[in-house]
Design a protein around this motif. Structure first.
Motif, PDB file in Angstrom:
ATOM      1  N   ARG B 132       0.712  -0.810  -0.296  1.00 53.81           N
ATOM      2  CA  ARG B 132       0.022   0.360  -0.254  1.00 53.81           C
ATOM      3  C   ARG B 132       0.838   1.499   0.390  1.00 53.81           C
ATOM      4  NH1 ARG B 132      -2.265   0.352   6.111  1.00 53.81           N
ATOM      5  NH2 ARG B 132      -0.506  -0.660   7.009  1.00 53.81           N
ATOM      6  N   ASN B 133       1.771   1.348   0.688  1.00 49.06           N
ATOM      7  CA  ASN B 133       2.988   2.565   0.375  1.00 49.06           C
ATOM      8  C   ASN B 133       3.612   2.415  -0.610  1.00 49.06           C
ATOM      9  OD1 ASN B 133       3.380   0.380   3.331  1.00 49.06           O
ATOM     10  ND2 ASN B 133       3.136   2.842   4.082  1.00 49.06           N
ATOM     11  N   MET B 134       4.161   1.589  -1.503  1.00 47.85           N
ATOM     12  CA  MET B 134       4.162   1.630  -2.684  1.00 47.85           C
ATOM     13  C   MET B 134       3.663   2.435  -3.450  1.00 47.85           C
ATOM     14  SD  MET B 134       6.621  -0.815  -5.385  1.00 47.85           S
ATOM     15  CE  MET B 134       6.010  -0.419  -6.582  1.00 47.85           C
ATOM     16  N   VAL B 135       1.693   1.556  -3.457  1.00 49.62           N
ATOM     17  CA  VAL B 135       1.179   2.324  -4.229  1.00 49.62           C
ATOM     18  C   VAL B 135       0.391   3.852  -4.432  1.00 49.62           C
ATOM     19  CG1 VAL B 135      -1.416   1.886  -4.503  1.00 49.62           C
ATOM     20  CG2 VAL B 135       0.313  -0.475  -4.703  1.00 49.62           C
ATOM     21  N   THR B 136       0.741   4.174  -2.938  1.00 52.03           N
ATOM     22  CA  THR B 136       0.452   5.615  -2.183  1.00 52.03           C
ATOM     23  C   THR B 136       1.773   6.781  -3.214  1.00 52.03           C
ATOM     24  OG1 THR B 136      -0.424   5.022  -0.248  1.00 52.03           O
ATOM     25  CG2 THR B 136       0.879   7.126  -0.227  1.00 52.03           C
ATOM     26  N   GLN B 346     -22.276   1.409 -12.589  1.00 53.10           N
ATOM     27  CA  GLN B 346     -21.287   0.468 -12.149  1.00 53.10           C
ATOM     28  C   GLN B 346     -20.602  -0.013 -13.045  1.00 53.10           C
ATOM     29  OE1 GLN B 346     -24.101  -3.446 -12.300  1.00 53.10           O
ATOM     30  NE2 GLN B 346     -26.312  -1.677 -12.773  1.00 53.10           N
ATOM     31  N   PHE B 347     -19.279  -0.427 -12.523  1.00 55.94           N
ATOM     32  CA  PHE B 347     -17.616  -0.614 -13.432  1.00 55.94           C
ATOM     33  C   PHE B 347     -17.403  -1.462 -12.851  1.00 55.94           C
ATOM     34  CE2 PHE B 347     -19.047   3.613 -11.158  1.00 55.94           C
ATOM     35  CZ  PHE B 347     -18.961   4.759 -12.878  1.00 55.94           C
ATOM     36  N   GLU B 348     -16.029  -1.608 -13.788  1.00 58.41           N
ATOM     37  CA  GLU B 348     -15.347  -2.995 -13.294  1.00 58.41           C
ATOM     38  C   GLU B 348     -13.799  -2.434 -12.874  1.00 58.41           C
ATOM     39  OE1 GLU B 348     -14.320  -6.514 -15.592  1.00 58.41           O
ATOM     40  OE2 GLU B 348     -12.189  -5.443 -15.522  1.00 58.41           O
ATOM     41  N   THR B 349     -13.439  -2.677 -12.527  1.00 57.69           N
ATOM     42  CA  THR B 349     -12.135  -1.724 -11.556  1.00 57.69           C
ATOM     43  C   THR B 349     -11.359  -2.342 -10.379  1.00 57.69           C
ATOM     44  OG1 THR B 349     -13.137  -1.866  -9.207  1.00 57.69           O
ATOM     45  CG2 THR B 349     -13.702   0.329 -10.134  1.00 57.69           C
ATOM     46  N   THR B 350     -10.062  -2.698 -10.238  1.00 54.82           N
ATOM     47  CA  THR B 350      -9.347  -2.796  -9.730  1.00 54.82           C
ATOM     48  C   THR B 350      -8.916  -2.003  -8.589  1.00 54.82           C
ATOM     49  OG1 THR B 350      -7.654  -3.414 -11.750  1.00 54.82           O
ATOM     50  CG2 THR B 350      -6.328  -3.381 -10.106  1.00 54.82           C
ATOM     51  N   ILE B 351      -9.270  -2.947  -8.009  1.00 55.30           N
ATOM     52  CA  ILE B 351      -8.661  -2.248  -6.450  1.00 55.30           C
ATOM     53  C   ILE B 351      -8.268  -2.609  -5.436  1.00 55.30           C
ATOM     54  CG2 ILE B 351     -10.494  -1.979  -3.795  1.00 55.30           C
ATOM     55  CD1 ILE B 351     -12.599  -1.863  -5.384  1.00 55.30           C
ATOM     56  N   VAL B 352      -6.930  -1.603  -4.648  1.00 59.19           N
ATOM     57  CA  VAL B 352      -5.528  -2.356  -3.818  1.00 59.19           C
ATOM     58  C   VAL B 352      -6.526  -1.895  -2.288  1.00 59.19           C
ATOM     59  CG1 VAL B 352      -2.961  -1.290  -3.224  1.00 59.19           C
ATOM     60  CG2 VAL B 352      -3.842  -1.526  -5.456  1.00 59.19           C
ATOM     61  N   TRP B 353      -6.607  -3.183  -1.599  1.00 61.00           N
ATOM     62  CA  TRP B 353      -7.104  -2.839  -0.233  1.00 61.00           C
ATOM     63  C   TRP B 353      -5.783  -2.521   0.444  1.00 61.00           C
ATOM     64  CZ3 TRP B 353     -11.738  -1.499   0.828  1.00 61.00           C
ATOM     65  CH2 TRP B 353     -12.001  -1.707   2.035  1.00 61.00           C
ATOM     66  N   MET B 354      -6.142  -1.464   1.689  1.00 60.26           N
ATOM     67  CA  MET B 354      -5.229  -0.641   2.198  1.00 60.26           C
ATOM     68  C   MET B 354      -5.546  -0.649   3.804  1.00 60.26           C
ATOM     69  SD  MET B 354      -4.700   2.150   0.082  1.00 60.26           S
ATOM     70  CE  MET B 354      -2.687   2.569  -1.586  1.00 60.26           C
ATOM     71  N   HIS B 355      -5.936  -1.872   4.448  1.00 60.18           N
ATOM     72  CA  HIS B 355      -6.543  -2.114   5.254  1.00 60.18           C
ATOM     73  C   HIS B 355      -6.562  -3.210   6.398  1.00 60.18           C
ATOM     74  CE1 HIS B 355      -8.870  -0.680   9.321  1.00 60.18           C
ATOM     75  NE2 HIS B 355      -7.808   0.710   8.912  1.00 60.18           N
ATOM     76  N   GLU B 356      -6.034  -2.747   7.006  1.00 60.88           N
ATOM     77  CA  GLU B 356      -6.666  -4.699   8.803  1.00 60.88           C
ATOM     78  C   GLU B 356      -7.551  -5.092   8.184  1.00 60.88           C
ATOM     79  OE1 GLU B 356      -5.192  -1.803   9.395  1.00 60.88           O
ATOM     80  OE2 GLU B 356      -2.747  -2.118   9.035  1.00 60.88           O
ATOM     81  N   GLU B 357      -8.797  -4.038   8.890  1.00 56.72           N
ATOM     82  CA  GLU B 357      -9.949  -5.029   8.363  1.00 56.72           C
ATOM     83  C   GLU B 357     -10.268  -4.562   6.821  1.00 56.72           C
ATOM     84  OE1 GLU B 357     -14.055  -4.548  10.539  1.00 56.72           O
ATOM     85  OE2 GLU B 357     -11.817  -4.943  10.710  1.00 56.72           O
ATOM     86  N   PRO B 358     -10.608  -6.628   6.927  1.00 56.62           N
ATOM     87  CA  PRO B 358     -10.397  -6.353   5.101  1.00 56.62           C
ATOM     88  C   PRO B 358     -11.562  -6.341   4.439  1.00 56.62           C
ATOM     89  CG  PRO B 358     -10.935  -8.680   6.487  1.00 56.62           C
ATOM     90  CD  PRO B 358     -10.711  -7.703   6.821  1.00 56.62           C
ATOM     91  N   SER B 402      -4.001  -6.605  -0.830  1.00 58.76           N
ATOM     92  CA  SER B 402      -4.840  -7.745  -1.561  1.00 58.76           C
ATOM     93  C   SER B 402      -4.513  -6.980  -3.054  1.00 58.76           C
ATOM     94  CB  SER B 402      -5.278  -8.410  -2.028  1.00 58.76           C
ATOM     95  OG  SER B 402      -5.286  -9.322  -0.301  1.00 58.76           O
ATOM     96  N   ILE B 403      -4.486  -7.169  -4.000  1.00 58.37           N
ATOM     97  CA  ILE B 403      -4.787  -6.317  -5.093  1.00 58.37           C
ATOM     98  C   ILE B 403      -6.711  -7.522  -6.125  1.00 58.37           C
ATOM     99  CG2 ILE B 403      -4.820  -5.762  -7.733  1.00 58.37           C
ATOM    100  CD1 ILE B 403      -2.045  -4.929  -6.030  1.00 58.37           C
ATOM    101  N   GLY B 404      -7.412  -6.900  -6.063  1.00 59.11           N
ATOM    102  CA  GLY B 404      -8.481  -7.753  -6.561  1.00 59.11           C
ATOM    103  C   GLY B 404      -9.004  -6.691  -7.481  1.00 59.11           C
ATOM    104  N   ALA B 441      -7.953   1.420  -2.420  1.00 55.95           N
ATOM    105  CA  ALA B 441      -7.647   2.671  -3.622  1.00 55.95           C
ATOM    106  C   ALA B 441      -8.193   1.984  -4.969  1.00 55.95           C
ATOM    107  CB  ALA B 441      -6.304   3.028  -3.720  1.00 55.95           C
ATOM    108  N   GLY B 442      -8.551   2.606  -5.565  1.00 52.99           N
ATOM    109  CA  GLY B 442      -8.607   1.595  -7.315  1.00 52.99           C
ATOM    110  C   GLY B 442      -8.957   2.843  -8.593  1.00 52.99           C
ATOM    111  N   MET B 443      -8.678   1.728  -9.473  1.00 56.94           N
ATOM    112  CA  MET B 443      -8.703   2.303 -10.614  1.00 56.94           C
ATOM    113  C   MET B 443      -9.690   2.093 -11.996  1.00 56.94           C
ATOM    114  SD  MET B 443      -4.732   1.595 -10.531  1.00 56.94           S
ATOM    115  CE  MET B 443      -5.071   0.615  -8.903  1.00 56.94           C
ATOM    116  N   LEU B 444     -10.724   2.844 -12.056  1.00 56.26           N
ATOM    117  CA  LEU B 444     -11.640   2.478 -13.407  1.00 56.26           C
ATOM    118  C   LEU B 444     -11.102   1.724 -14.133  1.00 56.26           C
ATOM    119  CD1 LEU B 444     -14.551   5.516 -13.170  1.00 56.26           C
ATOM    120  CD2 LEU B 444     -14.614   3.399 -11.272  1.00 56.26           C
TER     121      LEU B 444
END
Lengths: 390, 652
Positions: B132-136, B346-358, B402-404, B441-444
């Motif tokens: 997450r830090n690198m993505v930031t 409605q969108f397809e996106t890639t999401i980078v999850w940045m928190h301990e809570e999933p 994780s990235i999804g 964080a995500g990208m549409l």
């Protein structure tokens, strides 16, 4: 790098034709094997200079160019056409100061759009001067839609108070001055209580009081990341708990130019719109934009005494002198401004901004050294910040 | 200075500046003022010499002042790994905890400049747990320097960093093959790494890659050409960074877009729209369209404190005025009228999850994109991407780092663009609605066209008609509380009382839902969220049919109850908190579940090893410690009557 120049130019012409026929850059890239920037550049060249402008000349350095090394051999990533960086200065359309200014304006507008009750911490120094100038630009033709807050220790230089009052009057701003009443009652001063305690009570505690008293939820500060190592890692939007503590481990990620200004009741955010400016940027911008600053930054003959290897200006009669001590008149100026008994002067003859900048670039002593509060341990600023100092 | 510096050269990069500073400061200032700015990120682990590289760039561009060098020299003796020589890495690692552990755990920003350019470096940690830090750091970078250790070649982390760099759309990538000194400056080592990397990068679609062999420790090819590697005839790292193209030509030529940040209205005669241009350029007289309203106008002025501008381009922070009095507010997008941005929900996106809570599918989050903040729900996780192997795998939730690839749905139609075309209208952050933390964080990528294609069937018999026939106002009475609090018992009595009064009701509880509609769901957090989402949807349909719906579920999470609330109209959701102390509920234990949970035979049991988040302001509160189930039911019916639910709506 398997293509000849002629093959490449053939592809460039084909790409321009495809673009003119309405093909997207992506599809053009897929069909010609050229990269998107190359296609864009070729199309732009056509628009500006017709078909003659589309082909590129033979590769390599023009004869007679010196002092440059050859470009690095690029690896073709997706297609066999490498992007070779040309070793010329990129004719960027915006300078570094213009980009920094735009970023600061964006940050300030985000705050005003999302805060309930914003305020700008105004310390009267050069960073505050730049921050205020940026605020006037961000909201022009409206005046900055928030008051200035001066957390006054009562020990600032007299010239700072005069300057502050003039600025507030000239620009028609609202100024809130806060002095920690407990500090006054206890007679806190830098001489008998020392710099650490004085700063803690008058500045750190005073700031918290003022923010609580007025219910400000977002406060602008003029800190910069280049000042000190712990600041280099602080976010632009720096979240504070209801107790005003900074939790370095729980900072919110900040991506692109998206800032998360949400908070719960009682919590607050410190926002640093000039985070990415350096000391030189600040001076350069003051010079370029003709921003007024406190005259103490310029050299003049001033009465000083020597204390622990630092030159302190005798700004009023509260300064205790040693028996027989007579202040010496000396050409000095100040690189940073704070409480006069805690701010060291430097010998200087600089009376113009270019001379100040020249002196700074030649001096090679970092800016905060003149401030006595940072002299403790290397991590002292980090500790102060956790406790709520700025 | 006490430390022994191994390569005290400045390589001539600042010599001319030095002459000007001393001799002609005005000329120096003039030149410095017109420098461009390059933001870049360095990726690689501490072992690859990343901090050493940045420390050297700072040192050689004379950013380090002598007092800082003294501090570092002293610290080098204390913590350093370079045996008394200056440990450049110590200049860069900021927070004290990190310094002592010898690792970098956050993003640190560094500044230096040369005669040609000013640089901002985002220094980010290399380990997988800091994705997450690198993505930031990568999100705002124009270029990326990916370090790899010549001894080790391409590692898993080199591939991970390259993937993240391509995901964030960084245009220039530099592969810095470091520690060549430890490989006898061998050209074949460098060539082999380049060959391998080329093959890998092909799959990522990175536009421009340059490889440079170097030694950050010795300084070879960092700022001065290496004499140890005469076979390399390319530029140094700094030489390259000074000449990379900063501005994104494609973004400057793209159609004009500006998200409205703030409406500037100092008096009745002036209405300006302040914002930062995210793509294209704009001139007075240009035809524009405000989205999502679709109203059109033309640009009247580009207002700045320095006077009106003739033109503004992507990246500029400006204030625009329009020729017509049309309404636009924060979150709207001003676009060129012939080619406006897309609109969808409605969108397809890639999401980078940045928190301990999933991240859980079905849970609503706040989504901030441009200057608009809306509520968004992840409707499905299509797959998770293994950042090391780039393999895709099915996932029910996304864990920290994780990235999804996920489908999301926003609660209203928003103007947007694909991230690849416009980062300003395609990049977004996700914010937790309760803690306000930035959690993702995500990208549409693109809009799922379903929003345009599926139109709600317009019906002639609408809810008010059905409600009038039943002589009631339909609503959901949502009972929530601990297991054993008495939710089902009270709901049951309420339903009997309402039926006796002639009302049309339906009770949804565990018995009729868990055995049918939701029998595929278990008791993990993700499943509990989905359970409540489905119940909310069914309850919403029943309300539409005119019924008073009673639901009795523990529904422990505030965010899911908020989701259920959002599925019906304002005033139709009556949250009813059946309050009982845990000790009382546990003592009652009608189904023996608490005992099982205490014995560890039942996992994720609310109140024992899974939290219950009590409602903050429920519409109805019944305290079963203070009243019987019968009294509680009477109270609920009385509240419903008071709220006007037990009489029909007035029809026109």
């Amino acid at each position: 790098m398997s293509q000849s120049v002629e093959e490449l130019n053939q592809l460039r012409r084909q790409a321009v034709e495809l673009r003119l026929a309405g093909t997207t850059v992506k599809d053009t890239a897929a069909r010609t094997g050229l990269s998107a920037p190359t296609i864009t550049a070729a199309t732009k060249a056509y628009r500006q200079g017709g078909w003659d402008a589309v082909p590129v000349g033979p590769r390599g350095r023009p004869k007679g160019s010196t002092n440059t090394t050859a470009p690095a051999p690029a690896i073709a990533a997706s297609q066999p056409l490498p992007e070779i960086p040309e070793l010329t200065i990129d004719p960027a359309r915006r300078t570094h100061l213009e980009r920094l200014e735009a970023e600061s304006l964006h940050i300030m507008r985000e705050v005003v759009a999302e805060a309930d009750k914003p305020v700008m911490l105004y310390s009267v120094g050069k960073d505050s001067a730049v921050m205020l100038h940026l605020a006037r630009k961000a909201f022009y033709p409206a005046p900055p839609p928030f008051p200035l807050l001066h957390v006054d220790t009562t020990w600032k230089f007299r010239a700072m108070y005069e300057f502050r009052d003039t600025i507030v009057e000239d620009y028609g701003l609202e100024l809130i001055r806060h002095v920690n009443p407990d500090g006054i009652r206890q007679g806190v001063n830098p001489f008998t209580h020392g710099s650490a305690l004085h700063t803690d009570i008058m500045k750190t505690e005073g700031l918290k009081q003022a923010l609580n008293e007025h219910g400000f939820d977002i406060a602008f500060g003029g800190a910069r990341r280049d000042e000190e190592k712990s600041r280099a890692k602080e976010r632009v939007f720096s979240f504070r708990t209801a107790e005003h503590r900074w939790e370095p481990k729980a900072q919110r990620p900040e991506l692109w130019n998206l800032y998360n200004a949400r908070k719960r009741r009682g919590e607050s955010i410190r926002v640093f719109p000039i985070s990415n400016w350096t000391e030189l940027d600040i001076w350069q911008y003051i010079h370029k934009e003709n921003i007024p600053i406190v005259p103490l930054y310029y050299s003049a003959k001033r009465p000083i005494v020597h204390r622990d290897g630092t030159m302190i200006m005798v700004d009023d009669d509260r300064m205790p002198l040693n028996p027989g001590e007579v202040p010496e008149m000396r050409s000095v100026r100040f690189r940073t401004l704070g409480c006069y008994p805690l701010t060291g002067a430097v010998d200087s003859t600089a009376t113009t901004l270019p001379e100040i900048i020249q002196e700074m670039l030649l001096a090679r002593t970092s800016e905060r050294q003149g401030r006595m509060i940072d002299h403790d341990a290397a991590a002292s600023m980090e500790k102060k910040k956790q406790e709520g100092y700025f | 200075m006490s430390a022994n510096i191994t390569t005290p050269t400045t390589g001539g990069m600042q010599d001319e500046s030095d002459r000007l500073i001393a001799g002609d400061i005005d000329a120096y200032l003039e030149r410095h003022e017109h420098k461009s700015l390059l933001r870049f990120i360095t990726c690689g682990s501490v072992d690859d010499g990343k901090s050493t590289l940045i420390g050297r760039l700072l040192y050689e561009s004379k950013v380090l002042f002598e007092d800082q060098l003294d501090t570092v020299a002293a610290e080098s003796k204390k913590f350093g790994t370079q045996g008394g020589n200056i440990d450049f890495a110590l200049l860069v690692d900021g927070l004290s905890a990190e310094r002592e552990q010898g690792i970098t755990i956050d993003v640190a920003y560094r500044f230096f400049s040369t005669d040609r350019r000013k640089f901002i470096v985002a220094d980010t940690p290399g380990h997988e747990q800091y994705t997450r830090n690198m993505v930031t750091g990568a999100s705002s970078a124009d270029a990326a320097v990916i370090l790899c250790d010549a001894r080790a070649g391409l590692l898993t982390q080199t591939r991970r960093h390259s993937y993240l760099v391509s995901l964030l759309g960084i245009r220039h990538v530099v592969l810095a093959v470091n520690k060549m000194d430890l490989m006898r400056w061998d050209e074949s080592v460098f060539d082999a790494i380049c060959e391998e990397y080329r093959e890998f990068a092909q799959g990522l679609g990175i536009e421009s890659i340059t490889a440079i062999p170097m030694s950050a420790l010795e300084g070879d090819n960092v700022t001065t050409p290496s004499t140890n590697m005469p076979w390399y005839r390319g530029t140094t790292l700094l030489g390259l960074l000074e000449t990379l193209k900063v501005e994104d030509e494609a973004a400057l030529e793209a159609p004009f877009r500006m998200p409205v940040q703030w409406v500037n209205r100092p008096n009745l005669d002036f209405r300006g729209y302040a914002g930062t241009i995210s793509a294209g350029s704009v001139k007075p007289g240009d035809a524009i369209r405000v989205q999502p309203s679709g109203r059109t106008s033309t640009i009247a002025r580009i207002v700045t404190m320095d006077g009106d501008k003739e033109e503004a381009i992507a990246g500029d922070a400006v204030t625009l005025t329009l020729a017509d009095e049309i309404d636009a507010s924060r979150g709207d997008v001003i676009s060129t009228s012939e080619e406006p941005a897309g609109s969808a929900d409605q969108f397809e996106t890639t999401i980078v999850w940045m928190h301990e809570e999933p991240m859980l599918a079905g849970r609503p989050y706040l989504l901030k994109l441009g200057t608009q903040t809306v509520t968004a729900t992840v409707t499905s996780i299509r797959h998770e991407v293994n950042v090391n192997t780039l393999e895709e795998a099915a996932a029910r939730q996304l864990e920290l780092n994780s990235i999804g690839v996920c489908n999301i749905k926003t609660d209203r139609v928003i103007p947007f663009e694909a991230y690849a075309d416009n980062k300003g209208l395609g990049g977004f952050i996700l914010i937790d609605r309760l803690t306000n933390a930035t959690v993702g964080a995500g990208m549409l990528h693109f809009a799922l066209r379903r929003a345009d294609n599926i139109h709600m069937q317009a019906v002639d018999v609408a809810k008010p008609v059905r409600a009038a026939m039943k002589n009631q106002k339909p609503c959901v009475v949502w009972f929530t509380g601990l297991s054993g609090a008495g939710k089902s018992t009270i709901a049951n009595i309420v339903e009997k009382k309402l039926a006796a009064l002639g009302h049309h009701t339906y009770l949804l509880d565990g018995d009729n839902v868990r055995h049918g509609l939701n029998k595929d769901l278990g008791f993990t957090d993700a499943d509990r969220v989905e359970n409540i989402r489905r119940i909310g949807e069914v309850a919403g349909l029943m309300v539409d049919s005119g019924l008073i719906v009673l639901t009795a579920f523990i529904s422990p999470f505030r965010s899911e109850r908020a989701l259920a609330r959002s599925l019906v109209a304002e005033g139709e959701f009556i949250e009813t908190y059946v309050e009982t102390p845990l000790s009382v509920a546990e003592e009652r234990d009608p189904k023996g579940l608490y005992k099982k949970a205490r014995r560890g035979e039942l996992k994720n049991f609310t109140g024992i090893d899974s939290p219950y988040e009590a409602p903050e302001s429920p519409e109805i509160l019944v305290d079963t410690g203070a009243m019987s189930a019968e009294q509680a039911a009477e109270r609920v019916v009385a509240e419903l009557r008071k709220a006007g639910m037990l009489e029909g709506p007035e029809l026109d």
